[in-house]
Motif scaffolding. Structure first.
Motif, PDB file in Angstrom:
ATOM      1  N   VAL A  19       0.814  -1.227   0.000  1.00  0.00           N
ATOM      2  CA  VAL A  19       0.000   0.000   0.000  1.00  0.00           C
ATOM      3  C   VAL A  19       0.846   1.275   0.000  1.00  0.00           C
ATOM      4  O   VAL A  19       0.302   2.370  -0.077  1.00  0.00           O
ATOM      5  CB  VAL A  19      -1.025   0.007   1.168  1.00  0.00           C
ATOM      6  N   LYS A  25      -5.557   1.987  -2.657  1.00  0.00           N
ATOM      7  CA  LYS A  25      -6.678   1.035  -2.622  1.00  0.00           C
ATOM      8  C   LYS A  25      -8.024   1.739  -2.410  1.00  0.00           C
ATOM      9  O   LYS A  25      -8.973   1.139  -1.916  1.00  0.00           O
ATOM     10  CB  LYS A  25      -6.430   0.011  -1.503  1.00  0.00           C
ATOM     11  N   SER A  64     -13.882  -1.631   3.271  1.00  0.00           N
ATOM     12  CA  SER A  64     -13.290  -2.297   2.110  1.00  0.00           C
ATOM     13  C   SER A  64     -12.918  -1.314   1.005  1.00  0.00           C
ATOM     14  O   SER A  64     -12.047  -1.596   0.185  1.00  0.00           O
ATOM     15  CB  SER A  64     -14.257  -3.346   1.554  1.00  0.00           C
ATOM     16  N   ASP A 121      -8.704   3.515   1.548  1.00  0.00           N
ATOM     17  CA  ASP A 121      -7.253   3.334   1.512  1.00  0.00           C
ATOM     18  C   ASP A 121      -6.754   3.481   2.957  1.00  0.00           C
ATOM     19  O   ASP A 121      -7.314   4.265   3.728  1.00  0.00           O
ATOM     20  CB  ASP A 121      -6.634   4.424   0.613  1.00  0.00           C
ATOM     21  N   PRO A 122      -5.712   2.734   3.342  1.00  0.00           N
ATOM     22  CA  PRO A 122      -5.217   2.865   4.722  1.00  0.00           C
ATOM     23  C   PRO A 122      -4.810   4.296   5.091  1.00  0.00           C
ATOM     24  O   PRO A 122      -4.714   4.624   6.274  1.00  0.00           O
ATOM     25  CB  PRO A 122      -4.014   1.934   4.762  1.00  0.00           C
ATOM     26  N   HIS A 160     -10.138   4.158   8.122  1.00  0.00           N
ATOM     27  CA  HIS A 160      -9.732   2.790   7.810  1.00  0.00           C
ATOM     28  C   HIS A 160      -9.226   2.080   9.063  1.00  0.00           C
ATOM     29  O   HIS A 160      -9.678   0.992   9.412  1.00  0.00           O
ATOM     30  CB  HIS A 160      -8.664   2.773   6.708  1.00  0.00           C
ATOM     31  N   LYS A 173     -11.125  -0.999  11.017  1.00  0.00           N
ATOM     32  CA  LYS A 173     -10.420  -2.289  11.018  1.00  0.00           C
ATOM     33  C   LYS A 173     -10.102  -2.716  12.452  1.00  0.00           C
ATOM     34  O   LYS A 173     -10.236  -3.888  12.807  1.00  0.00           O
ATOM     35  CB  LYS A 173      -9.151  -2.200  10.168  1.00  0.00           C
ATOM     36  N   ASN A 204      -2.430  -2.079   6.604  1.00  0.00           N
ATOM     37  CA  ASN A 204      -2.421  -2.716   5.281  1.00  0.00           C
ATOM     38  C   ASN A 204      -3.855  -3.050   4.861  1.00  0.00           C
ATOM     39  O   ASN A 204      -4.813  -2.692   5.551  1.00  0.00           O
ATOM     40  CB  ASN A 204      -1.508  -3.953   5.266  1.00  0.00           C
ATOM     41  N   LYS A 205      -3.992  -3.713   3.708  1.00  0.00           N
ATOM     42  CA  LYS A 205      -5.333  -4.044   3.213  1.00  0.00           C
ATOM     43  C   LYS A 205      -5.578  -5.551   3.251  1.00  0.00           C
ATOM     44  O   LYS A 205      -6.462  -6.064   2.571  1.00  0.00           O
ATOM     45  CB  LYS A 205      -5.511  -3.516   1.788  1.00  0.00           C
TER      46      LYS A 205
END
Ligand code: HEM
Length: 483
Positions: free
Chosen positions: A89, A94, A116, A119-120, A125, A129, A429-430
């Motif tokens: 990333v 993302k 989803s 982006d981080p 995000h 998460k 991260n994703k």
């Protein structure tokens, strides 16, 4: 994350221009969409382009294209070496690429862009998460009991259907069971015991369909599918009432999770829309594909694999005093390898996207390629996880592939979670936060199955985004070795 070969800037490989072309704007994108869905099918669509250009990094148009997506042009990474660029990333953005080159209306998610699609680098995000990590950690001990009760009932129904009709539709049973299992595992309340009754799976499927139909074919006349599914988004209004009912369930059962969301700095309703999405889209959508996928591979495997699995599972459970514990499951190496192999053969989420944040060099096995800032990268995951340069007999399901020292070295190439299986999801991260949960649930299906049965047969076909499994016979274990 460790820098992968795909993301290093210095390269010893010959630098090539990225081959392939996008053709005539609009017309070629539609032609490519028709090839993808109808004339070639997805595997052949990518393979013919790899063969034509002698390259696993190629320029091509991805579906759905006009008018659903603004720009169908991507650089496709189609081998195990170039694919990991999508996990880095620091190099790819993302934002809004979860479903690809189109994004479903946010009116399907309460007006919010859910985790989803973030982006981080976007502040929410990490908050969302973290909330999901907290829920999964706090409900860790609920997973095995919830799985056992819900899936024991599934197997009982399956047996009576096989006895009465000679067959049982596993997907149908799994849809209802997984939905209840997830509600019970995450929030302690089965959706079917609330006002939702048994309507949760149907309502969810309708809502999921509105978001994923641009990527599907239903077997209807092509012209109808093109117009209805692939050209314009279906109106979100179609699922408004269904979504409202689902939301009501989440807001009523997730009280303490929503309290903790507020402490993390999230708005209560935004958190609730996120919980709905993570449970219904990410988790339920995933289970709908994952569990029939695993059972399908087992059905097609040699009977000797069934015998070995039953032996491993029953002795580990016996060792734990007849109980299915996490400890017992962790000891089942063959079972874990089978689940990895199913995830390698058929990653449930096949497409990944990311936009170059800067000028990049990406590497396939034999060449390096320059990518310009802003270009869209796309990975078709089965070509990375069935890469013959990494896996012997790459297109064959080999249940014990990941056993032993050599097998363990291959685990990092299992990337279904949007990252190597040897790495972990973090707030920056994703990688899928459900990674460990998913591999556990996959193993629990195999465990429960072979505690109950010695072997089975099933017809395996394809349906929408995964496998359709119809069980046709079940050989019950002589004596149950679990409690
Ligand atoms: C992200 C796969 C189950 C929550 C992802 C991504 C993949 C994936 C490929 C990355 C998508 C991308 O950014 O390109 C799967 C599969 C599952 C599954 C195959 C089941 C078979 C779950 C579960 C949860 C979950 C059980 C519950 C917490 C999420 C979330 C993201 C995500 C919230 C976004 C992560 C982020 O923004 O950093 N998943 N997943 N998934 N998954 Fe999963």
């Amino acid at each position: 994350m460790a820098e992968s070969a795909a993301t290093s800037t210095a390269t010893t490989l010959p630098v090539r221009d990225i081959p392939g072309d996008y053709g005539i704007p609009f017309a070629s994108a539609i032609r490519d969409r028709l090839d993808f869905y109808y004339f070639q099918g997805q595997d052949k669509f990518f393979q013919t382009r790899v063969d034509k250009y002698h390259s696993t990094v190629v320029r091509l148009n991805v579906p759905p294209g006009p008018f659903m997506a603004n720009d169908p042009r991507v650089i496709a990474v189609l081998d195990a070496n170039s694919f990991p660029i999508l996990f880095d990333v620091s190099k790819v953005e993302k934002k809004d690429v979860f479903t690809g080159t189109y994004m479903p209306s946010t009116s399907l998610t309460g007006g919010y862009r859910v985790c989803s699609y973030l982006d981080p680098s976007e502040p929410n995000h990490a908050k969302v998460k973290q909330l999901l990590f907290n829920i999964l950690a706090s409900r860790k001990d609920a997973v095995i009991p919830a799985f056992r009760t819900n899936f024991t009932a599934l197997f009982e129904t399956m047996e009576s259907q096989v006895t009465a009709a000679g067959k049982s539709d596993f997907n149908k049973l799994n849809d209802n069971t997984s939905f209840d299992f997830l509600g019970e595992a995450y929030f302690g309340v089965r959706p079917s015991s609330t006002a939702l009754g048994s309507t949760g799976p149907t309502k969810s499927t309708k809502w999921l369909f509105l978001q994923l139909c641009p990527l599907m074919t239903l077997g209807l006349p092509k012209i109808l599918e093109e117009l209805l599914l692939h050209t314009f988004p279906l109106p979100p209004l179609i699922a408004k009432c269904d979504y409202k009912a689902l939301y009501k369930y989440f807001s009523s059962v997730a009280g303490s999770a929503l309290d903790s969301a507020e402490k993390l700095g999230l708005k209560r309703d935004e958190a609730c829309h996120n919980l709905l999405f993570a449970t219904v889209f990410n988790s339920y959508g995933g289970m709908k594909v994952l569990l029939p996928g695993i059972l399908g591979w087992l059905a097609k495997a040699d009977k000797s694999l069934h015998v070995r699995l039953a032996k491993e599972i029953r002795s580990a459970v016996l060792f734990e005093g007849g109980k299915v514990t996490l400890n017992a499951v962790e000891k089942m190496d063959l079972t874990r390898s089978v689940v990895y192999e199913a995830l390698r053969m058929d990653p449930p989420v096949k497409y990944q996207y990311g936009k170059a944040k800067q000028d990049l060099v990406i590497e396939s096995h034999d060449a390096a390629f320059k990518v310009k800032k802003g270009e869209m990268l796309f990975g078709y995951q089965p070509f990375a996880t069935r890469d013959p340069k990494v896996f012997d007999d790459a297109d064959r399901f080999i249940g014990d592939r990941f056993l032993g020292d050599e097998g363990k070295k291959l685990i990092k190439y299992v990337v279904w979670s949007n990252g190597p299986e040897t790495e972990s999801p973090t707030v920056s991260n994703k990688q899928c936060p459900g990674k460990d949960f998913v591999v556990l649930v996959g193993r629990l299906l195999v465990v429960e199955f072979f505690l109950r049965y010695d072997t089975f047969t099933a017809d395996v076909g394809t349906v929408l985004l995964g496998s359709q499994v119809t069980v046709t016979s079940l050989t019950k274990a002589a004596a149950s070795s679990s409690d």
